[in-house]
Design an enzyme around this catalytic site. Structure first.
Site, PDB file in Angstrom:
ATOM      1  NE  ARG A  99      -6.755  -4.090  -1.255  1.00 22.45           N
ATOM      2  CZ  ARG A  99      -5.891  -3.325  -0.571  1.00 22.45           C
ATOM      3  NH1 ARG A  99      -5.744  -2.050  -0.887  1.00 22.45           N
ATOM      4  NH2 ARG A  99      -5.168  -3.844   0.399  1.00 22.45           N
ATOM      5  CE1 TYR A 100      -9.845  -1.472  -5.922  1.00 28.63           C
ATOM      6  CE2 TYR A 100      -7.467  -1.182  -5.885  1.00 28.63           C
ATOM      7  CZ  TYR A 100      -8.715  -0.864  -5.402  1.00 28.63           C
ATOM      8  OH  TYR A 100      -8.845   0.065  -4.399  1.00 28.63           O
ATOM      9  NE  ARG A 103      -6.524   0.370  -9.968  1.00 26.20           N
ATOM     10  CZ  ARG A 103      -7.826   0.252  -9.699  1.00 26.20           C
ATOM     11  NH1 ARG A 103      -8.570  -0.621 -10.334  1.00 26.20           N
ATOM     12  NH2 ARG A 103      -8.370   1.026  -8.777  1.00 26.20           N
ATOM     13  CB  CYS A 112      11.818   4.547   2.156  1.00 26.19           C
ATOM     14  SG  CYS A 112      10.341   3.622   1.717  1.00 26.19           S
ATOM     15  CB  CYS A 116       6.976   8.862   6.034  1.00 27.82           C
ATOM     16  SG  CYS A 116       7.783   9.208   4.470  1.00 27.82           S
ATOM     17  CB  CYS A 119       5.199   4.603   6.508  1.00 32.61           C
ATOM     18  SG  CYS A 119       5.201   3.428   5.139  1.00 32.61           S
ATOM     19  NE  ARG A 121       2.254  -1.389   1.095  1.00 29.95           N
ATOM     20  CZ  ARG A 121       2.210  -0.728  -0.076  1.00 29.95           C
ATOM     21  NH1 ARG A 121       3.256  -0.053  -0.496  1.00 29.95           N
ATOM     22  NH2 ARG A 121       1.115  -0.760  -0.811  1.00 29.95           N
ATOM     23  CG  ASP A 279      -4.030   3.515   4.999  1.00 34.51           C
ATOM     24  OD1 ASP A 279      -5.256   3.589   4.839  1.00 34.51           O
ATOM     25  OD2 ASP A 279      -3.213   3.565   4.054  1.00 34.51           O
ATOM     26  CG  ASP A 316      -6.780   1.553   0.929  1.00 33.98           C
ATOM     27  OD1 ASP A 316      -7.554   0.639   0.583  1.00 33.98           O
ATOM     28  OD2 ASP A 316      -5.676   1.757   0.387  1.00 33.98           O
ATOM     29  CE  LYS A 323      -5.132   3.557  -2.755  1.00 38.29           C
ATOM     30  NZ  LYS A 323      -4.745   2.233  -3.300  1.00 38.29           N
TER      31      LYS A 323
HETATM   32  C1  LIG Z   1      -4.064   1.926  -4.306  1.00 40.28           C
HETATM   33  C2  LIG Z   1      -3.979   0.619  -4.882  1.00 40.28           C
HETATM   34  C3  LIG Z   1      -4.078   0.434  -6.276  1.00 40.28           C
HETATM   35  C4  LIG Z   1      -4.226   1.583  -7.239  1.00 40.28           C
HETATM   36  O1  LIG Z   1      -5.456   2.213  -7.126  1.00 40.28           O
HETATM   37  P1  LIG Z   1      -5.784   3.442  -8.090  1.00 40.28           P
HETATM   38  O2  LIG Z   1      -7.115   3.902  -7.580  1.00 40.28           O
HETATM   39  O3  LIG Z   1      -5.845   2.920  -9.484  1.00 40.28           O
HETATM   40  O4  LIG Z   1      -4.716   4.463  -7.930  1.00 40.28           O
HETATM   41  C5  LIG Z   1      -4.024  -0.854  -6.756  1.00 40.28           C
HETATM   42  N1  LIG Z   1      -3.899  -1.915  -5.935  1.00 40.28           N
HETATM   43  C6  LIG Z   1      -3.799  -1.766  -4.603  1.00 40.28           C
HETATM   44  C7  LIG Z   1      -3.655  -2.984  -3.763  1.00 40.28           C
HETATM   45  C8  LIG Z   1      -3.843  -0.506  -4.028  1.00 40.28           C
HETATM   46  O5  LIG Z   1      -3.726  -0.357  -2.708  1.00 40.28           O
HETATM   47  S1  SF4 Z   2       5.334   6.761   3.145  1.00 38.75           S
HETATM   48 FE1  SF4 Z   2       6.360   4.806   3.673  1.00 38.75          FE
HETATM   49  S2  SF4 Z   2       6.736   3.825   1.696  1.00 38.75           S
HETATM   50 FE2  SF4 Z   2       6.360   5.989   1.286  1.00 38.75          FE
HETATM   51  S3  SF4 Z   2       8.408   6.955   1.333  1.00 38.75           S
HETATM   52 FE3  SF4 Z   2       7.537   7.168   3.374  1.00 38.75          FE
HETATM   53  S4  SF4 Z   2       8.366   5.419   4.504  1.00 38.75           S
HETATM   54 FE4  SF4 Z   2       8.580   4.939   2.306  1.00 38.75          FE
END
Ligand SMILES: *Cc1c(COP(=O)(O)O)cnc(C)c1O
Ligand code: SF4
Length: 354
Positions: A99-100, A103, A112, A116, A119, A121, A279, A316, A323
């Site tokens: 996305r960036y 990184r 996991c 949670c 979550c 995801r 989210d 996000d 973010k």
């Molecule tokens: C959160 C996230 C990051 C990391 O973001 P930081 O602000 O550097 O912690 C990188 N890529 C994706 C897709 C993310 O969701």
């Molecule tokens: S928030 Fe989602 S990815 Fe993170 S530990 Fe919990 S279930 Fe796993």
């Protein structure tokens, strides 16, 4: 007898399923209220509570119980998009979210230690088994071929659900890529399965500095002696630790609880990093804290907490916008040559802006 984390299936991942409770009807008597309705929820969003986390839960409505025990409210917002952050669209290679510019996230695990309920995801929770090594290798090949990627964030699922050898071989492969300077891992394991963090794992990971680990903690009750021992092991191995917290209605949307959490984290050498708005994925609306309230909570932390313990409040953006940190409004008025600025006590000061 072998330790459980040495019990692996042939692909090398850690199988906790045999130890965890995955059906509400199997919960101990103190947590058995409403089992039928909870079973219906677990049929849609799978449940997984391991024995360690179970030992921290006194009731289904306490701050730990609410995070892990299926709740009937989860079935009230199932019409939402399961991928509001467009992670799948921003995936140029298997297991990679890019996305960036510099990184990327590398999803190395589907598993996991617990599920949670909030979550982001959640859509992947039902995935059986573990990510195949071949897919991870294709993700790594993408990173290798992209000269602008300087940081890789291992996430999942939880990267620490991989066996030691498999995790270390991924770190090794990434370390072999010249442009990748920084490794980072996002995990909940030290908080929810602390015995996974062995001396040997911490020592072996210390070969990959700079390696940063961000640990997901939501409530001071999670900072048990066992969890802190796990974190100290990582810190003693020279791994800088950060924390991430999801703001959750009825669990930690309280200035005193947040203050206590951030202070305790800092005292244990874990630097608070982000507080996230939850989210907007299906089954999580009942955890949502209104953004105005989140900002008020942040305001309540400023001044009381050491600056070292101040996290950023993050949202996000839907659609993959990324973010953004939100800060309480401190500039009350902008005049031509000075601004009026509010301090942490609510007093207004004049600040020359020339
Ligand atoms: C959160 C996230 C990051 C990391 O973001 P930081 O602000 O550097 O912690 C990188 N890529 C994706 C897709 C993310 O969701
Ligand atoms: S928030 Fe989602 S990815 Fe993170 S530990 Fe919990 S279930 Fe796993």
């Amino acid at each position: 007898m072998k330790n459980w984390w040495e019990k692996r299936d042939p692909s090398g991942w850690i199988d906790l399923a045999g130890e965890s409770i995955v059906r509400p009807q199997d919960l101990p008597a103190r947590l058995s209220a409403d089992t039928l309705r909870r079973d219906a929820v677990a049929a849609v969003f799978p449940m997984k509570v391991n024995p360690y986390v179970l030992s921290l839960i006194q009731s289904a409505e306490d701050p730990i119980g609410l995070q892990f025990i299926p709740h009937p409210a989860e079935l009230e917002d199932t019409g939402r998009s399961s991928d509001p952050l467009a992670e799948e669209r921003q995936s140029p290679a298997p297991q990679v979210i890019h996305r960036y510019p510099h990184r990327v996230v590398l999803l190395v695990s589907n598993q996991c230690a617990v599920h949670c309920r909030f979550c982001m995801r959640k859509r992947r929770m039902a995935d059986p088994g573990q990510v195949s090594h071949a897919l991870i290798e294709r993700g790594i090949a993408y990173i290798r071929g992209n000269a602008s990627i300087t940081e890789v964030i291992l996430s999942g699922g939880d990267p620490l659900m991989l066996g030691d050898d498999q995790l270390l071989s991924i770190l090794q492969d990434l370390r072999g890529i010249p442009q990748v300077r920084l490794l980072r891992m996002h995990t909940r394991v030290p908080a929810v399965c602390p015995r996974r963090i062995t001396e040997s794992l911490a020592r072996r990971m210390s070969a990959f500095h700079p390696l940063y680990i961000n640990i997901h903690f939501n409530h001071p009750l999670e900072l048990t002696p066992a969890a802190m021992t796990a974190c100290h092991r990582l810190a003693d191995a020279g791994i800088p630790l950060g924390s991430q917290t999801v703001l959750l209605k009825g669990i930690n949307d309280d200035a005193r609880v947040l203050c206590q959490l951030m202070e305790k984290l800092l005292f244990n050498r874990i630097r608070p990093y982000y507080i996230h708005q939850v989210d907007r994925v299906p089954g999580t609306a009942h955890f949502q804290v209104p953004i105005q309230k989140s900002l008020q909570l942040m305001n309540g932390l400023r001044g009381k907490l050491s600056g070292l313990a101040m996290p950023h409040l993050m949202i996000d953006l839907p659609g993959g916008g990324g973010k953004v940190a939100l800060t309480p409004e401190v500039v009350v008025a902008r005049q031509k040559d000075h601004w009026l600025v509010r301090n942490w006590e609510g007093k207004i000061y004049t600040y020359p802006c020339g």
